[in-house]
Every structure is written in C-alpha cells, then in structure tokens.
Motif scaffolding. Structure first.
Motif, PDB file in Angstrom:
ATOM      1  N   THR A 208      54.737 -61.551 -63.586  1.00  0.00           N
ATOM      2  CA  THR A 208      53.113 -62.209 -64.445  1.00  0.00           C
ATOM      3  C   THR A 208      53.003 -63.029 -65.273  1.00  0.00           C
ATOM      4  OG1 THR A 208      51.918 -59.869 -64.578  1.00  0.00           O
ATOM      5  CG2 THR A 208      51.526 -60.915 -61.985  1.00  0.00           C
ATOM      6  N   ALA A 209      52.283 -64.144 -65.738  1.00  0.00           N
ATOM      7  CA  ALA A 209      51.555 -64.338 -66.672  1.00  0.00           C
ATOM      8  C   ALA A 209      50.988 -64.699 -67.736  1.00  0.00           C
ATOM      9  CB  ALA A 209      52.257 -66.433 -66.528  1.00  0.00           C
ATOM     10  N   HIS A 210      49.531 -64.089 -67.109  1.00  0.00           N
ATOM     11  CA  HIS A 210      48.386 -63.737 -67.796  1.00  0.00           C
ATOM     12  C   HIS A 210      48.442 -63.905 -69.215  1.00  0.00           C
ATOM     13  CE1 HIS A 210      47.820 -59.128 -67.064  1.00  0.00           C
ATOM     14  NE2 HIS A 210      48.392 -59.853 -65.921  1.00  0.00           N
ATOM     15  N   ASP A 211      49.441 -62.543 -69.337  1.00  0.00           N
ATOM     16  CA  ASP A 211      49.316 -62.420 -70.770  1.00  0.00           C
ATOM     17  C   ASP A 211      50.015 -63.708 -71.431  1.00  0.00           C
ATOM     18  OD1 ASP A 211      52.051 -62.586 -69.384  1.00  0.00           O
ATOM     19  OD2 ASP A 211      52.729 -61.133 -71.210  1.00  0.00           O
ATOM     20  N   CYS A 212      49.853 -64.756 -71.132  1.00  0.00           N
ATOM     21  CA  CYS A 212      50.520 -66.168 -72.009  1.00  0.00           C
ATOM     22  C   CYS A 212      49.332 -66.690 -71.835  1.00  0.00           C
ATOM     23  CB  CYS A 212      52.075 -66.042 -71.929  1.00  0.00           C
ATOM     24  SG  CYS A 212      53.102 -64.815 -72.216  1.00  0.00           S
ATOM     25  N   ILE A 213      48.179 -66.453 -70.884  1.00  0.00           N
ATOM     26  CA  ILE A 213      47.539 -68.233 -70.469  1.00  0.00           C
ATOM     27  C   ILE A 213      46.541 -67.496 -70.336  1.00  0.00           C
ATOM     28  CG2 ILE A 213      49.595 -69.625 -69.824  1.00  0.00           C
ATOM     29  CD1 ILE A 213      47.596 -68.404 -67.060  1.00  0.00           C
ATOM     30  N   ASN A 214      45.533 -68.413 -70.286  1.00  0.00           N
ATOM     31  CA  ASN A 214      43.733 -68.345 -69.809  1.00  0.00           C
ATOM     32  C   ASN A 214      43.994 -69.134 -69.080  1.00  0.00           C
ATOM     33  OD1 ASN A 214      41.579 -67.471 -69.577  1.00  0.00           O
ATOM     34  ND2 ASN A 214      40.919 -69.478 -71.934  1.00  0.00           N
ATOM     35  N   HIS A 215      43.563 -68.766 -67.585  1.00  0.00           N
ATOM     36  CA  HIS A 215      43.686 -69.817 -66.222  1.00  0.00           C
ATOM     37  C   HIS A 215      41.860 -69.760 -66.936  1.00  0.00           C
ATOM     38  CE1 HIS A 215      44.210 -70.694 -62.265  1.00  0.00           C
ATOM     39  NE2 HIS A 215      43.689 -71.899 -62.569  1.00  0.00           N
ATOM     40  N   TYR A 216      41.314 -71.045 -66.588  1.00  0.00           N
ATOM     41  CA  TYR A 216      39.868 -70.711 -67.351  1.00  0.00           C
ATOM     42  C   TYR A 216      39.287 -71.005 -66.131  1.00  0.00           C
ATOM     43  CZ  TYR A 216      40.308 -75.723 -68.328  1.00  0.00           C
ATOM     44  OH  TYR A 216      40.564 -76.628 -68.936  1.00  0.00           O
ATOM     45  N   TYR A 217      39.655 -70.578 -64.420  1.00  0.00           N
ATOM     46  CA  TYR A 217      39.329 -70.980 -63.256  1.00  0.00           C
ATOM     47  C   TYR A 217      37.646 -70.937 -63.024  1.00  0.00           C
ATOM     48  CZ  TYR A 217      40.495 -67.032 -61.374  1.00  0.00           C
ATOM     49  OH  TYR A 217      41.192 -65.399 -61.178  1.00  0.00           O
ATOM     50  N   ALA A 218      37.018 -69.684 -63.327  1.00  0.00           N
ATOM     51  CA  ALA A 218      35.668 -69.510 -62.664  1.00  0.00           C
ATOM     52  C   ALA A 218      34.601 -69.659 -63.885  1.00  0.00           C
ATOM     53  CB  ALA A 218      36.086 -67.293 -63.547  1.00  0.00           C
ATOM     54  N   LYS A 219      35.383 -70.774 -65.120  1.00  0.00           N
ATOM     55  CA  LYS A 219      34.454 -70.582 -66.489  1.00  0.00           C
ATOM     56  C   LYS A 219      34.279 -72.374 -66.282  1.00  0.00           C
ATOM     57  CE  LYS A 219      33.023 -66.133 -68.767  1.00  0.00           C
ATOM     58  NZ  LYS A 219      33.011 -65.214 -69.427  1.00  0.00           N
ATOM     59  N   LYS A 220      34.944 -73.073 -65.783  1.00  0.00           N
ATOM     60  CA  LYS A 220      35.547 -74.531 -66.325  1.00  0.00           C
ATOM     61  C   LYS A 220      34.016 -75.129 -66.725  1.00  0.00           C
ATOM     62  CE  LYS A 220      38.399 -75.369 -62.201  1.00  0.00           C
ATOM     63  NZ  LYS A 220      39.206 -76.559 -63.036  1.00  0.00           N
TER      64      LYS A 220
END
Length: 349
Positions: A208-220
C-alpha cells in the motif's frame, strides 16, 4: 518515456477537478528528490489547461471517453481503460486519483512496484467483512448464484493509487471484463471498479501507499476550498516556483487542537444538543490556522457543512441566532453566514 510514470485521468470541464489534478501534480513535483526519477502523464479532454506544465499530455476526445464508459454507462470504467492504455507507456505506472496529495517522494512508491507485486492506496476490508455490508449483499449473492464467489480471505483495496508494471498490464483487461459483467450492480455499488481491480489481483502480493499520500476523498469540500484559495492567489499557469509555493497549503486539513477543544467547551455547553455538531464546525472555522488567502475559502466550506446540519435538524432562526452568539463570531461573520444560509435553504427548495 521515463521508466517510471505517474498517470492522471481528467475529463469534464469542472474547475474543481482540474485544480485537484494540478495541486496533486505540484505536490509530486515538490516532493521529488531526484530530477527525472519519474515522469507525469495526464490523459485529458482539456489539453490546453496543461500548456506549460512539466507533464506529457495525452488528449482524449469525446468519442474515446464515451467508448471508455462502456455500453452500460459506468463512469469509473474510464479509469480502468486509462490504466490499460497508460501502462504500456512506461516500465512502471502508478495511476493517481486527482484527489490525492503526496507528502513523500513518489519515487519511494515506484520501488514497491515489481512484476511480483502490485501497489494500491490502502487496504479496506476482507471479503468476509465486505459481503455483509448493506451495499454489498446483493452483489455477493449474485456471485454465489453465478458460481464466481471468492474466498473470505480476499482483500479489497482502495484504488486511489494503483501501481502496475508494463508486463502485468494485461490484468486491466480482466478488470474491464469484470466491470462489464457486473453491470447490474453499478447503481448500488459505485466502487465496482476498485472491487474489480482487487478481484483481478487475486492472491498476488499487494502493498500500500497510504504512508506517502493523503487521498482526501472523504473531505473533498475542505481540500477544494484550499485548492481554490491557492490558485486564486497564484494562478494556474505553471512556473518553477509553484511547487515550492504549494507547500504553504497543509497536506492534512487542520483539525482543532486539544487546547482549542478545551477552550470551546464552555461555548458548546450553551448550545442545544442537536446543534452541537454544527457549532463545533463554526467554532473551528473561527480559529483556523491557515494563511489569509486560504482561511476565507475554508471558513465558507465549514459554514456550508454546518448549515446543512442545521437544516437537517430543522433549526429555527432564533436557535441559529443563539448558536452564533455562543460560538463567538463577529457580527460581520454572522452576516455572511446568514447570507449563505439563505442561499443554501433556497437551493434545497
């Protein structure tokens, strides 16, 4: 073409999503430690919007976008088609959803992609957990009926990041086939595309990549507000200083500190229980630790959400007046809030 590429897909003439893509690209460039360690490709029907940007643009016409959507009209099928096409352009491709911000060098992620290993955004749940969710029940039953059910240990991932090697690119054909076969579930399960990717990867190794990115789909709405504030000040035309300037926008939308929460308690005690959630948003909006170019946009985004909550709870004008007095906003801020309240209420009717 560089052996490593970040791949974006952007279509439609919505400035919000264009700014999402551009800010994501700026974050990747800002974090890049070794020049030319990766290239950036943008597939878009707005090629003119990226003139002067350090990206390779692949122009998409309406016919292609319609074809990619498929005969059953599933929007996210286009993403699978874009990856299937883009993966042929480099040794390693990482597809990036536009609502993604990098806070580490993307080159780290390419080191995680190889012929024996895929890269995804983050793990969400096992099939054993997913199949009992209300939005999955009919889909899971359909798989059993057709004899295509999977093991309970199957892992489902968010596909906001999807890293694949050129040699493994054929997996996307399997993804597209599954998407088409599951056409009866598009309306109930909007994430059919990422389920199809997880199924196609099967028991393969996935990191997984979540330790390098913020995928902010829930707080657009809050990130859109920050993006708008940034581009309103600096413009969307690329120049070499833009990646560095983008660092002034926080990677994570600022949450209230513990001290701020403690200070808010006496004010919240004066607010009726049904309206406390809205009051918290208003109090937070009044103490945002953001630069002057970002703060007004983000205040309005928080107010808009608080208004939605107040209308949902059928708050009266008197109750809203009392709430604002408890929150401690200025009369001018309250005036802006009332204007927004009238606009939102009118739009709902």
């Amino acid at each position: 073409m560089n052996s490593n590429q970040l791949l974006y897909l952007l279509y439609g003439n919505n400035a919000v999503y264009r700014q999402e893509a551009k800010f994501s690209i700026l974050s990747a460039l800002r974090q890049q430690r070794v020049p030319a360690s990766f290239s950036i490709t943008v597939m878009t029907d707005q090629p003119h919007a990226f003139e002067g940007w350090p990206v390779t643009v692949i122009a998409l016409d309406a016919e292609t976008l319609t074809q990619w959507q498929g005969v059953h009209g599933y929007t996210h099928r286009r993403k699978a088609c874009a990856i299937a096409k883009g993966v042929k352009l480099a040794d390693k491709t990482i597809f990036v959803d536009t609502d993604t911000v990098f806070f580490k060098d993307p080159a780290q992620l390419f080191s995680r992609v190889n012929e024996q290993q895929y890269l995804m955004d983050q793990f969400e749940w096992t099939w054993a957990e997913a199949k009992h969710r209300s939005d999955y029940v009919a889909f899971a039953h359909d798989l059993i009926t057709k004899g295509t059910a999977v093991d309970d240990c199957m892992k489902l991932y968010n596909s906001g990041i999807c890293g694949i090697t050129r040699s493994n690119g054929g997996i996307m054909n399997s993804v597209i086939e599954r998407i088409d076969a599951w056409k009866d579930h598009y309306c109930k399960l909007h994430t059919i595309e990422q389920i199809a990717v997880s199924f196609a990867m099967g028991q393969s190794r996935v990191v997984t990549a979540h330790d390098c990115i913020n995928h902010y789909y829930a707080k657009k709405r809050y990130y859109h507000a920050m993006n708008r504030g940034f581009f309103d000040k600096h413009g969307e035309q690329y120049h070499p200083a833009l990646p560095r300037l983008s660092a002034r926008v926080p990677v994570f939308f600022p949450e209230p500190s513990l001290l701020a929460k403690i200070k808010a308690l006496p004010r919240l005690l004066r607010v009726e229980k049904p309206y406390k959630a809205a009051a918290k948003l208003i109090i937070h909006s009044l103490t945002l630790p953001l630069t002057p170019d970002l703060r007004p946009h983000c205040q309005r985004a928080l107010w808009h959400r608080s208004i939605e909550l107040l209308l949902l709870k059928h708050a009266t004008p008197a109750q809203i007046e009392h709430l604002w007095e408890a929150c401690g906003g200025t009369p001018q801020q309250q005036g802006y809030f009332k204007q927004m309240l009238e606009q939102v209420a009118t739009a709902r009717h």
